[in-house]
Design a protein around this motif. Structure first.
Motif, PDB file in Angstrom:
ATOM      1  N   UNK A 292      -5.592 -14.913 -10.014  1.00 50.13           N
ATOM      2  CA  UNK A 292      -6.116 -14.820 -11.360  1.00 50.13           C
ATOM      3  C   UNK A 292      -5.845 -13.592 -12.051  1.00 50.13           C
ATOM      4  N   UNK A 293      -6.404 -13.142 -13.162  1.00 53.03           N
ATOM      5  CA  UNK A 293      -6.106 -12.229 -14.073  1.00 53.03           C
ATOM      6  C   UNK A 293      -6.344 -10.780 -13.434  1.00 53.03           C
ATOM      7  N   UNK A 294      -7.390 -10.628 -12.450  1.00 54.09           N
ATOM      8  CA  UNK A 294      -7.699  -9.467 -11.737  1.00 54.09           C
ATOM      9  C   UNK A 294      -6.651  -9.062 -10.753  1.00 54.09           C
ATOM     10  N   UNK A 295      -6.286 -10.098  -9.940  1.00 58.12           N
ATOM     11  CA  UNK A 295      -5.323  -9.982  -8.725  1.00 58.12           C
ATOM     12  C   UNK A 295      -3.873  -9.696  -9.407  1.00 58.12           C
ATOM     13  N   UNK A 296      -3.610 -10.464 -10.632  1.00 59.68           N
ATOM     14  CA  UNK A 296      -2.424 -10.276 -11.063  1.00 59.68           C
ATOM     15  C   UNK A 296      -2.295  -8.493 -11.806  1.00 59.68           C
ATOM     16  N   UNK A 297      -3.381  -8.291 -12.257  1.00 61.05           N
ATOM     17  CA  UNK A 297      -3.504  -6.900 -12.628  1.00 61.05           C
ATOM     18  C   UNK A 297      -3.059  -5.709 -11.769  1.00 61.05           C
ATOM     19  N   UNK A 298      -3.702  -5.953 -10.416  1.00 53.53           N
ATOM     20  CA  UNK A 298      -3.501  -5.253  -9.376  1.00 53.53           C
ATOM     21  C   UNK A 298      -1.778  -5.488  -8.911  1.00 53.53           C
ATOM     22  N   UNK A 299      -1.269  -6.359  -9.143  1.00 55.10           N
ATOM     23  CA  UNK A 299       0.134  -6.468  -8.648  1.00 55.10           C
ATOM     24  C   UNK A 299       1.082  -5.948  -9.683  1.00 55.10           C
ATOM     25  N   UNK A 300       0.560  -6.084 -10.831  1.00 55.15           N
ATOM     26  CA  UNK A 300       1.268  -5.200 -12.019  1.00 55.15           C
ATOM     27  C   UNK A 300       1.371  -3.842 -11.760  1.00 55.15           C
ATOM     28  N   UNK A 301       0.116  -3.236 -11.613  1.00 53.44           N
ATOM     29  CA  UNK A 301      -0.046  -1.874 -11.012  1.00 53.44           C
ATOM     30  C   UNK A 301       0.996  -1.473  -9.975  1.00 53.44           C
ATOM     31  N   UNK A 302       0.802  -2.177  -8.754  1.00 54.13           N
ATOM     32  CA  UNK A 302       1.674  -1.955  -7.680  1.00 54.13           C
ATOM     33  C   UNK A 302       3.126  -2.038  -8.015  1.00 54.13           C
ATOM     34  N   UNK A 303       3.429  -3.047  -8.807  1.00 54.17           N
ATOM     35  CA  UNK A 303       4.949  -3.206  -9.167  1.00 54.17           C
ATOM     36  C   UNK A 303       5.673  -2.321  -9.958  1.00 54.17           C
ATOM     37  N   UNK A 304       4.850  -1.272 -10.462  1.00 55.12           N
ATOM     38  CA  UNK A 304       5.454   0.034 -11.163  1.00 55.12           C
ATOM     39  C   UNK A 304       6.131   0.934 -10.139  1.00 55.12           C
ATOM     40  N   UNK A 305       5.777   0.786  -8.684  1.00 53.93           N
ATOM     41  CA  UNK A 305       6.623   1.525  -7.903  1.00 53.93           C
ATOM     42  C   UNK A 305       7.857   0.625  -7.697  1.00 53.93           C
ATOM     43  N   UNK A 306       9.222   1.177  -7.719  1.00 50.02           N
ATOM     44  CA  UNK A 306      10.289   0.502  -7.662  1.00 50.02           C
ATOM     45  C   UNK A 306      10.451  -0.126  -6.455  1.00 50.02           C
ATOM     46  N   UNK A 307       9.898   0.462  -5.152  1.00 44.99           N
ATOM     47  CA  UNK A 307       9.949  -0.410  -3.964  1.00 44.99           C
ATOM     48  C   UNK A 307       9.331  -1.543  -3.857  1.00 44.99           C
ATOM     49  N   UNK A 308       7.975  -1.444  -4.546  1.00 46.29           N
ATOM     50  CA  UNK A 308       7.467  -2.881  -4.379  1.00 46.29           C
ATOM     51  C   UNK A 308       7.880  -3.463  -5.482  1.00 46.29           C
ATOM     52  N   UNK A 309       8.476  -3.293  -6.496  1.00 44.71           N
ATOM     53  CA  UNK A 309       9.056  -4.048  -7.549  1.00 44.71           C
ATOM     54  C   UNK A 309      10.474  -4.844  -7.044  1.00 44.71           C
ATOM     55  N   UNK A 310      10.974  -4.224  -6.323  1.00 44.42           N
ATOM     56  CA  UNK A 310      12.210  -4.803  -5.498  1.00 44.42           C
ATOM     57  C   UNK A 310      11.903  -5.804  -4.617  1.00 44.42           C
ATOM     58  N   UNK A 311      10.547  -5.559  -3.768  1.00 45.79           N
ATOM     59  CA  UNK A 311      10.273  -6.451  -2.948  1.00 45.79           C
ATOM     60  C   UNK A 311       9.679  -7.915  -3.512  1.00 45.79           C
ATOM     61  N   UNK A 312       9.144  -7.495  -4.698  1.00 43.77           N
ATOM     62  CA  UNK A 312       8.645  -8.764  -5.316  1.00 43.77           C
ATOM     63  C   UNK A 312       9.583  -9.485  -5.968  1.00 43.77           C
TER      64      UNK A 312
END
Length: 1190
Positions: A292-312
């Motif tokens: 949902x939108x709240x979970x996606x917002x948390x994932x969006x914040x986490x993917x600002x880290x390049x390591x997590x962005x590469x993982x996803x």
């Protein structure tokens, strides 16, 4: 400018006022206030300032007196006081107070809450008024100055150095990465801020190993504190193991909590994120229904880290996002979050590649930075990563500084991504360093403001204020200031009683943010800050405060208020002000954002305001803006003096923003034909003005910068308007093209030549380069339907642009319709008419005009057939040398010029180009004319002899001499030989002699029979010289030479020519222009008809004026039936209702004032007896003389 006064002012007893009286009238430029114990003058070390208290408000009253007296104006009161307010925050501060040359003063009153104040007043004596016509002086060349390297992160290897230096102003400052996490990423509670160990409060990971009820919620809470730098790997591994143990089967809450843990870990030590990603298979734990939108917002914040962005960034997770997007019941907020998450995950590799790859996609990398800077937590995570991740720091450090640093970083955040797409690698690295440096300074400002560190906060705000005045930095600062806490912190610093440096800087930053970034007014924090502005401020004037409040109210009310602003109509002659323009820009931002999310809401708001058609409303607003811009570039008179550069720059920006929105909406809401025509005309006018601004103002001037950005939008707009609303339809393109062709000839008050040139430039940008680009409709439906307009517009262009236009259309046509050939034919026909006009009368305006037109047509033909670009000239050569119409027109023009003995460099240029590419398919008669032109060249040097004859023979050997009339060529060749014979020996070189022999043989075959001879118009002596020179021909031509020599005879006389040069330049007086227009009109000029001489004997009623009988009887000035009119008596009598009845005379000035010469003498009309009961006969009226004004 000089020092007018140095004093320490002390208020009079029991008052808060001090007065300064100057010995003479002065013009004050600025006032400098010194703090206590300051040494104002180096030459006077004993002079010490004394200012108490440290800060205060000061009211200054000046007795302003005009320096020049205007008899037409009422003199102002001599005791008038002009007030102003100064906010003195402490230290040495200068306050500009430029009175201008119109006023001076001898009295200055200071009123404020001060005990003493040391000040210096600088200005000029006003004993002599400034000269009305000052001597012109050369403007100095102003070079752009670089920021000091310490204040320019874009030119520093370590962009964080400035922030580190600012931190030293705080006692016991924390590390930069720690305060970044605390200010943006990890929000600690109020109790933690009061803890004595703050800010060194770290997460206790060892607690997880001993906790009995450890779950994901506990893990999320525990990672809400920073991770200590000395945390052991075992503690991190134990914490991650407990997290893994807490994972249950898939469910919504678990996905939400896992995303929260990742978002907290994104800003922590790199080891925590690595450990979590190594143990958790996030993709297997997530389902599309959980996002949902709240979970996606948390994932969006986490993917600002390049390591997590590469993982996803895996196929499985991205397909999961695609599944969410495919759901038809998805909410708009969820859809927006999915798209942002997908873009951030896929853009991080591009940003990392841009650090080292010179060919990277810098537009995608810049878009990622723009998106990250829009969210506070994402911004903090990104900043923490670039400060702590060794690999990112190393890649950025690999880029060395350029030898010649940029004056300012490129403004890649300005406008759309087009600027970033064209940036170089060095420019992008400079931009990234500037972005990183500004972000770190903002973090230091937030920290110093939270702790109340006065000195650090003042310095940080001063640096931010400085950056707002620098291109490139301004866009970065304004974008990052819209973070949620930044505007709030600026608002907290607005308490300026007494004035503070921080408060004054905060006010100036808010002003600059609102002026340069209209979108900032849509921020809820900015709206709240603006509406809460106090009435008395240190830097924001009252007018500015009212304007900001008006903008905030518009932004708060939303679409209805924006529609109301855009629907405002301004009368002709009433220009829009700065406040109106800023309201329009904010309204455009509101409507644009609403169109993205709720297009139906915009339409409903318009209907609620009683307006119909959003696009029509925008077009009307754009028309008003264009009208105001056009007033600055009127050729007949300069712009009004009250108009300034700031207003013009704002006009360009507002017009650009409105046109951008129009471009966006036109494909969805196409305009009818008439509104489209008006819109295209306004776009063309704005396009013309943008180039005018580019020529009048410096490239760094705000007017020029805003005009250049508007210019590209105009090009995009006409291209968008040409797009067909339906496949295969060309109505739009035809209407736009026809409008531009017609409007180019209607310049209005602007310079006509300049106007048509700029409209042609816009047309050039509009035309496709070839029909292969999917623009076949231009050949099928557009161009064939605008031929009359195209012909007229083509004629108004100068020769160079006519050549360019013809080539562009010919390349687009590619021989399908023959547009280029048609234009060439029309040009040749026009040149033939102008050649005929040359005999109108030597030296007359008509003849000189025709001569200039012929020269321009020759230049057109010469450039078009030039061999510099064979691909674009061969079609023209082929046409004019093979098509019957083209051959006829060109040959008639060339022969007419030969008959009139006229000469031009373009004349010979046409012959040179055509003769070099002559072929057997070309018309033979035209070839003879070309050779005649070549032989008429005045240069008969040996080198030019060979070139002339070589080209001539190249033509003649492909021409059947018996099929043409070669007598003119014989005469011309005789003249050429005569000129050669008059030159120094040797007369002919070997190759030249061979060519002469070949041409003579051709003439013999074309003119003479087998037994006749070829008569040359030469004297016997010159023929002998020519025969002697021809002996230089090759030995293998000896027999041929012996057979030709006996057939050559001299006529005994020569016919030399005197050639007249065709002038390219045309100078006409106003009388000449009037004469040309008279010839063009072909009608008699209007003139006043001659009056008939008045005969008192034959026409006694000519001096009689009969008024209505009722007027005569009711006139108080009537004595009997006789009336003597004087001055305005007649007009006064006609004011009565009865006097205005039954009369054909219109109200006008009195006859005594009508004559152009001296006033007419008083006339006494003869008495007329009229029977009141009897109506006036028609024949009687016909016998009356004409009125005085006929």
């Amino acid at each position: 400018m000089q020092l007018l006064l140095w004093t320490t002012a002390v208020p009079a007893p029991s008052t808060d006022m001090a007065a300064v009286r100057f010995g003479a009238a002065v013009r004050i430029r600025y006032i400098r206030i010194f703090p206590s114990d300051a040494k104002p003058f180096a030459s006077s070390p004993d002079t010490t300032a004394c200012t108490e208290p440290e800060a205060f408000f000061l009211n200054v009253f000046l007795n302003a007196q005009p320096t020049s007296k205007d008899p037409s104006k009422r003199p102002a009161a001599s005791n008038a006081l002009v007030p102003t307010t100064i906010a003195y925050p402490g230290g040495q501060v200068d306050f500009e107070l430029d009175m201008g040359p119109e006023f001076a003063t001898r009295l200055m009153i200071l009123k404020g809450n001060f005990n003493s104040m040391s000040l210096a007043v600088y200005g000029d004596l006003a004993s002599e008024p400034p000269p009305s016509c000052p001597e012109p002086k050369e403007l100095p060349f102003i070079e752009s100055t670089l920021l000091p390297r310490s204040l320019d992160p874009s030119n520093c290897l370590d962009p964080t150095s400035l922030a580190e230096q600012l931190l030293t102003l705080i006692d016991d400052p924390p590390p930069l990465h720690l305060l970044i996490r605390l200010m943006f990423c990890l929000k600690l509670s109020s109790d933690d801020w009061e803890n004595p160990d703050f800010p060194y409060l770290y997460a206790d990971l060892d607690y997880a190993a001993d906790a009995d009820n450890f779950d994901l919620q506990e893990a999320y809470t525990m990672t809400g504190r920073p991770l200590a730098e000395n945390a052991s790997d075992d503690s991190i591994s134990g914490f991650v193991a407990r997290v893994v143990e807490s994972i249950e089967p898939k469910n919504d809450d678990q996905t939400y909590l896992l995303a929260g843990v990742l978002s907290h870990a994104a800003s922590q030590d790199l080891r925590l994120a690595q450990a979590l990603l190594g143990k958790i298979d996030f993709e297997s734990l997530v389902d599309a229904s959980h996002l949902d939108s709240s979970t996606l917002h948390r994932l969006l914040t986490a993917s600002t880290n390049p390591l997590i962005a590469h993982y996803l960034n895996t196929t499985g997770f991205l397909s999961l996002l695609s599944t969410v997007l495919a759901d038809p019941s998805i909410e708009a907020s969820t859809m927006s979050a999915v798209r942002k998450l997908e873009a951030r995950i896929t853009s991080w590799p591009v940003l990392e590649d841009a650090l080292t790859n010179t060919q990277a996609d810098f537009s995608v990398a810049t878009k990622l930075l723009r998106d990250i800077g829009s969210d506070e937590q994402s911004f903090g995570i990104w900043l923490a990563c670039f400060v702590t991740h060794a690999d990112l720091k190393a890649k950025l450090l690999e880029n060395s500084l350029v030898p010649f640093p940029l004056v300012h970083p490129p403004a890649l955040l300005k406008g759309n991504v087009a600027a970033a797409a064209g940036a170089s690698h060095d420019e992008f690295i400079a931009f990234l360093r500037a972005y990183l440096g500004v972000a770190c300074v903002l973090a230091v400002f937030a920290w110093s403001d939270s702790l109340g560190s006065k000195v650090c906060r003042e310095r940080a705000l001063a640096v931010i204020r400085l950056w707002q005045e620098v291109d490139g930095y301004r866009e970065i600062v304004n974008h990052l200031l819209l973070l949620r806490q930044m505007v709030f912190r600026l608002e907290c610093n607005l308490d300026n009683d007494p004035p503070t440096h921080s408060g004054i800087s905060a006010e100036n930053i808010i002003i600059s943010l609102a002026r340069s970034a209209p979108a900032s007014m849509l921020s809820p924090e900015m709206i709240k800050c603006t509406l809460n502005l106090p009435d008395s401020l240190a830097a924001i004037a009252e007018d500015e405060r009212i304007t900001l409040r008006r903008l905030a109210i518009t932004a708060e009310d939303g679409v209805p208020a924006a529609v109301d602003v855009l629907g405002t109509r301004y009368e002709e002659g009433v220009p829009m002000g700065i406040r109106d323009l800023r309201s329009v820009r904010v309204s455009i931002e509101i409507v644009e954002r609403e169109v993205e999310s709720n297009e139906w809401g915009v339409l409903e708001a318009m209907w609620g305001e009683g307006q119909h058609g959003l696009l029509q409303t925008l077009a009307d607003t754009f028309a008003t803006l264009t009208r105001d811009v056009r007033s600055y570039f009127i050729a007949t008179h300069p712009p009004p003096p009250e108009h300034g550069e700031a207003l013009l720059a704002e006009l360009f920006k507002t017009a650009r923003d409105v046109l951008k929105l129009i471009v966006r909406l036109v494909p969805v809401y196409p305009l009818p034909s008439r509104p489209t025509t008006r819109l295209v005309e306004d776009i063309a006018d704005l396009f013309v003005c943008t180039d005018g601004a580019d020529m009048l103002y410096a490239q760094t001037n705000p007017v020029c910068v805003s005009a250049q950005s508007s210019r590209q939008v105009c090009i995009d707009a006409v291209r968008t308007l040409c797009q067909p609303p339906e496949e295969g339809r060309s109505d739009n393109a035809r209407a736009v093209f026809r409008t531009l062709l017609e409007h180019g000839l209607r310049s209005g008050d602007m310079d006509p030549a300049y106007h048509v040139l700029q409209v042609f430039s816009l047309i050039d940008h509009l035309l496709p380069f070839s029909a292969d680009d999917g623009e076949a409709l231009w050949l099928r439906d557009v161009i064939p339907n605008v031929l009359p307009q195209l012909k007229t517009f083509f004629r108004t262009l100068d020769a160079d642009n006519r050549v360019h236009f013809a080539k562009r259309l010919a390349n687009l046509d590619a021989g399908v319709l023959g547009i280029g050939e048609w234009l060439v034919l029309e040009e040749l026909r026009y040149m033939r008419r102008m050649v005929g006009e040359l005999g109108y009368g030597a030296g007359t305006a008509r003849a000189r005009f025709a001569e200039a037109q012929v020269a321009a047509s020759l230049k057109f033909g010469c450039d078009l057939v030039s061999t510099t670009n064979k691909s674009s000239s061969l079609w023209c050569l082929q046409y004019v040398a093979t098509d019957p119409d083209g051959v006829e027109e060109l040959e008639s023009c060339l022969n007419a010029l030969l008959d009139k003995c006229l000469w031009s460099e373009f004349f010979i240029g046409i012959a040179l180009s055509m003769s070099a590419h002559w072929s057997t398919s070309f018309d033979p008669s035209l070839g003879v004319a070309i050779v005649q032109i070549l032989l008429r060249d005045q240069d008969v040097s040996p080198k030019n002899q060979e070139l002339t004859l070589d080209l001539s023979w190249n033509v003649l050997q492909n021409v059947d001499g018996r099929a043409v009339n070669a007598d003119g060529l014989r005469i011309e060749f005789s003249r050429w030989l005569a000129k050669v014979a008059q030159g120094p020996p040797p007369v002919l070189a070997e190759r030249t002699a061979e060519l002469v022999l070949s041409i003579l043989d051709w003439l013999l075959q074309a003119i003479a029979s087998d037994d006749s001879k070829l008569q040359l118009d030469l004297t016997t002596e010159h023929l002998a010289i020519v025969r002697e020179g021809m002996k230089a021909s090759p030995e293998d031509k000896a027999g041929f030479l012996d057979s030709i020599m006996p057939k050559l005879v001299a006529s005994g006389h020569e016919d030399p020519l005197t050639l007249s040069s065709i002038s390219e330049h045309l100078k006409l007086s106003l009388q000449d222009v009037e004469e040309l227009l008279q010839d063009k009109m072909d009608v008699d000029m209007p003139s006043t008809p001659a009056q008939k001489p008045i005969s008192h004997v034959q026409d006694p009623f000519a001096l009689v004026t009969v008024s209505p009988p009722t007027a005569l009887l009711r006139s108080p000035a009537v004595t009997g039936l006789t009336k003597t009119y004087a001055n305005n008596d007649f007009r006064q009598l006609r004011q009565t209702p009865s006097a205005r009845q039954n009369t054909s005379r219109l109200p006008s000035m009195h006859v005594d004032q009508f004559e152009l010469t001296a006033s007419s003498p008083m006339m006494l009309p003869a008495a007329v007896t009229t029977d009141i009961s009897m109506p006036m006969a028609t024949d009687l009226l016909q016998t009356l003389g004409p009125a005085f004004n006929t």
